[in-house]
Scaffold this active site. Structure first.
Site, mmCIF file in Angstrom:
data_model
loop_
_atom_site.group_PDB
_atom_site.id
_atom_site.type_symbol
_atom_site.label_atom_id
_atom_site.label_comp_id
_atom_site.label_asym_id
_atom_site.label_seq_id
_atom_site.Cartn_x
_atom_site.Cartn_y
_atom_site.Cartn_z
ATOM 1 N N SER A 1 61.119 12.660 43.212
ATOM 2 C CA SER A 1 60.640 13.709 44.115
ATOM 3 C C SER A 1 59.364 13.296 44.829
ATOM 4 C CB SER A 1 60.376 14.960 43.277
ATOM 5 O OG SER A 1 59.556 15.860 43.981
ATOM 6 N N LYS B 1 58.788 14.476 36.959
ATOM 7 C CA LYS B 1 59.622 13.708 37.897
ATOM 8 C C LYS B 1 59.148 12.251 37.953
ATOM 9 C CE LYS B 1 62.715 14.956 39.544
ATOM 10 N NZ LYS B 1 64.053 15.112 38.877
ATOM 11 N N GLY C 1 74.556 22.261 40.352
ATOM 12 C CA GLY C 1 73.424 22.770 41.137
ATOM 13 C C GLY C 1 73.579 22.482 42.622
ATOM 14 N N PHE C 2 72.496 22.704 43.322
ATOM 15 C CA PHE C 2 72.469 22.573 44.787
ATOM 16 C C PHE C 2 72.791 21.140 45.234
ATOM 17 C CE2 PHE C 2 68.951 21.862 48.137
ATOM 18 C CZ PHE C 2 69.818 22.033 49.205
ATOM 19 N N GLY D 1 73.620 17.861 36.066
ATOM 20 C CA GLY D 1 73.144 18.873 37.021
ATOM 21 C C GLY D 1 74.087 19.023 38.207
ATOM 22 N N TYR E 1 55.654 19.812 36.722
ATOM 23 C CA TYR E 1 56.951 19.407 37.276
ATOM 24 C C TYR E 1 56.860 17.994 37.847
ATOM 25 C CZ TYR E 1 60.622 18.884 40.809
ATOM 26 O OH TYR E 1 61.644 18.386 41.586
HETATM 27 N N1 LIG Z 1 65.790 20.586 46.078
HETATM 28 C C1 LIG Z 1 64.767 19.807 46.419
HETATM 29 O O1 LIG Z 1 64.104 20.019 47.449
HETATM 30 C C2 LIG Z 1 64.399 18.619 45.559
HETATM 31 C C3 LIG Z 1 63.352 17.799 45.995
HETATM 32 C C4 LIG Z 1 62.988 16.716 45.213
HETATM 33 C C5 LIG Z 1 63.698 16.433 44.056
HETATM 34 N N2 LIG Z 1 64.716 17.264 43.654
HETATM 35 C C6 LIG Z 1 65.421 16.914 42.416
HETATM 36 O O2 LIG Z 1 66.811 16.958 42.679
HETATM 37 C C7 LIG Z 1 67.523 17.345 41.507
HETATM 38 C C8 LIG Z 1 68.442 18.489 41.821
HETATM 39 O O3 LIG Z 1 67.687 19.612 42.247
HETATM 40 P P1 LIG Z 1 68.367 20.910 42.877
HETATM 41 O O4 LIG Z 1 67.504 21.348 43.998
HETATM 42 O O5 LIG Z 1 69.798 20.662 43.116
HETATM 43 O O6 LIG Z 1 68.163 21.964 41.695
HETATM 44 P P2 LIG Z 1 69.205 22.986 41.055
HETATM 45 O O7 LIG Z 1 68.402 23.876 40.159
HETATM 46 O O8 LIG Z 1 70.054 23.623 42.095
HETATM 47 O O9 LIG Z 1 70.136 22.038 40.184
HETATM 48 C C9 LIG Z 1 69.785 21.549 38.922
HETATM 49 C C10 LIG Z 1 70.981 21.677 38.009
HETATM 50 O O10 LIG Z 1 70.597 21.165 36.721
HETATM 51 C C11 LIG Z 1 71.113 22.029 35.749
HETATM 52 N N3 LIG Z 1 70.289 21.952 34.543
HETATM 53 C C12 LIG Z 1 69.025 22.411 34.351
HETATM 54 N N4 LIG Z 1 68.630 22.199 33.088
HETATM 55 C C13 LIG Z 1 69.654 21.566 32.460
HETATM 56 C C14 LIG Z 1 69.856 21.100 31.149
HETATM 57 N N5 LIG Z 1 68.908 21.264 30.201
HETATM 58 N N6 LIG Z 1 71.030 20.505 30.843
HETATM 59 C C15 LIG Z 1 71.998 20.356 31.785
HETATM 60 N N7 LIG Z 1 71.872 20.801 33.038
HETATM 61 C C16 LIG Z 1 70.709 21.393 33.383
HETATM 62 C C17 LIG Z 1 71.062 23.426 36.360
HETATM 63 O O11 LIG Z 1 71.987 24.328 35.733
HETATM 64 C C18 LIG Z 1 71.424 23.136 37.804
HETATM 65 O O12 LIG Z 1 72.816 23.270 38.029
HETATM 66 C C19 LIG Z 1 66.459 17.672 40.464
HETATM 67 O O13 LIG Z 1 66.299 16.549 39.625
HETATM 68 C C20 LIG Z 1 65.202 17.897 41.287
HETATM 69 O O14 LIG Z 1 64.026 17.611 40.539
HETATM 70 C C21 LIG Z 1 65.077 18.343 44.380
#
Ligand SMILES: NC(=O)c1ccc[n+]([C@@H]2O[C@H](COP(=O)([O-])OP(=O)(O)OC[C@H]3O[C@@H](n4cnc5c(N)ncnc54)[C@H](O)[C@@H]3O)[C@@H](O)[C@H]2O)c1
Length: 371
Positions: A124, A187, A10-11, A7, A183
């Site tokens: 999370s 997690k 992603g963000f 991932g 979700y």
């Molecule tokens: N953003 C938040 O506030 C937050 C809070 C708690 C937990 N999280 C956790 O942090 C992690 C990152 O979240 P984020 O906000 O950066 O989300 P995001 O959607 O920006 O990033 C997730 C990345 O995972 C990739 N992805 C999704 N499905 C996939 C797959 N099947 N195979 C390979 N890659 C895949 C997506 O393309 C994306 O680039 C996640 O595990 C999320 O559950 C985020």
């Protein structure tokens, strides 16, 4: 060290990749460039550094995972679908990607456990359900969700039974887990699967329970992502942010740079192995406050649209007790909300976002998930 970030496009993942590169690590990314996050066509995002190797592939594809793990010593598992509301109707896809995908990553890690020095998994705050509270007798309590009856009568705060109103307090890691969405269940699965396998196979695993993260690169056109990105997308399109309940519900907004630092500390600190840590600021901020800060800084004159309705499964308050992260990781949040918002706003002003929020709200409404 050679590090894999699932991932990593992603963000959170992309900021973590930058942080790891800065520390001199060699970084590989496994990411399928999920269209809901990266747009149809799945191009490599512009913000993603060329210094990291990107392998485009799905975590459910065992061969892709095996290729990505080749020669790797450290794994950060960040890949997931992240839409709380969406997970309540796209259940099988969430379980497939998050839980089963996570299990495949884990099985492939276990096969290479002699080479793996650390695994850090993204958990999370959603797994807590409601946060912790103190009742009128000074006891710490973990209430379950508010009833439909209370919510329909707009009694959003916990009134308490005989002990007076409940006061929200920082939520510690040992609060009983009560995930209220598919979700959140996935997690919890991530966290428990990785820790259980780590303990059985003697792989150092750390789980970080992220609170509500904000910052640059959050997918603005994804209506299922975090509230800061969703409000920003509304405001950039000159639409009023929609707020459920009365807007006084609170969360712990943590800047992505602090999340990156916690991840880097988890790699350094062997004392943290086998542990679970809240990563937040320890400070509550109301949802209404966030909408107002964003609207003011984006010169949007109207008040947010406080719809007065509520969403099934929503919680009232949850903010982090970060004492364990302080002690076990040496973690201290550094970015204030004011400074973090300044940084976000400087980026937002040059962004375009497709506002898909109303469509997503209709999806929930059609299924009776907003009332
Ligand atoms: N953003 C938040 O506030 C937050 C809070 C708690 C937990 N999280 C956790 O942090 C992690 C990152 O979240 P984020 O906000 O950066 O989300 P995001 O959607 O920006 O990033 C997730 C990345 O995972 C990739 N992805 C999704 N499905 C996939 C797959 N099947 N195979 C390979 N890659 C895949 C997506 O393309 C994306 O680039 C996640 O595990 C999320 O559950 C985020």
């Amino acid at each position: 060290m050679k590090v894999l970030v699932t991932g990593g496009a992603g963000f959170v993942g992309s900021h973590l990749v930058d942080g790891l590169l800065e520390q001199g690590h060699e970084v590989r990314i496994l990411d399928n460039l999920e269209p809901q996050v990266h747009g149809e066509g799945g191009a490599r995002p512009d913000y993603l550094t060329e210094e990291a190797e990107l392998q485009v592939g799905d975590i459910r594809d065992r061969e892709a995972v095996a290729r990505a793990l080749d020669g790797v010593e450290v794994v950060y598992h960040q890949a997931a679908l992240v839409g709380v509301g969406q997970s309540m109707y796209d259940m099988a896809r969430y379980v497939d990607i998050n839980t089963l995908g996570g299990a495949i990553v884990l099985e492939e890690i276990v096969k290479r456990r002699d080479a793996i020095r650390k695994v850090v998994v993204a958990s999370s705050m959603s797994i807590y359900g409601e946060g912790a509270y103190r009742n009128g007798k000074g006891q710490i309590v973990s209430p379950s969700l508010r009833s439909d009856e209370e919510l329909a009568a707009k009694r959003f705060d916990f009134e308490g039974a005989v002990d007076g109103p409940l006061e929200p307090i920082p939520t510690p890691e040992d609060k009983p887990l009560q995930p209220t969405s598919i979700y959140a269940v996935t997690k919890r699965d991530h966290e428990e699967m990785f820790l259980a396998a780590g303990s059985a196979y003697r792989i150092p695993v750390v789980a970080l329970r992220y609170f509500n993260i904000y910052g640059t690169r959050q997918a603005l056109s994804n209506p299922y992502t975090g509230v800061v990105a969703i409000f920003s997308s509304r405001l950039l399109n000159r639409n009023r942010p929609m707020i459920f309940e009365d807007g006084n519900q609170s969360r712990d907004f943590v800047h992505v740079s602090d999340i990156v630092r916690a991840n880097l500390l988890a790699l350094e600190r062997s004392e943290a192995d086998g542990g679970v840590f809240n990563i937040g600021t320890g400070q509550p901020t109301s949802i209404k406050q966030v909408a107002e800060i964003l609207a003011e800084r984006l010169d949007y004159p109207e008040d947010p649209d406080i719809v007065g309705r509520y969403r099934a499964g929503d919680i009232r308050h949850c903010f982090a007790d970060i004492s364990r992260a302080r002690e076990g990781l040496g973690f201290e949040p550094r970015m204030s909300l004011a400074d973090g918002m300044d940084e976000l706003l400087a980026w937002l002003r040059n962004q375009k976002a497709d506002d898909r929020v109303e469509g997503a709200a209709k999806e929930l409404e059609a299924r009776g998930l907003t009332r």
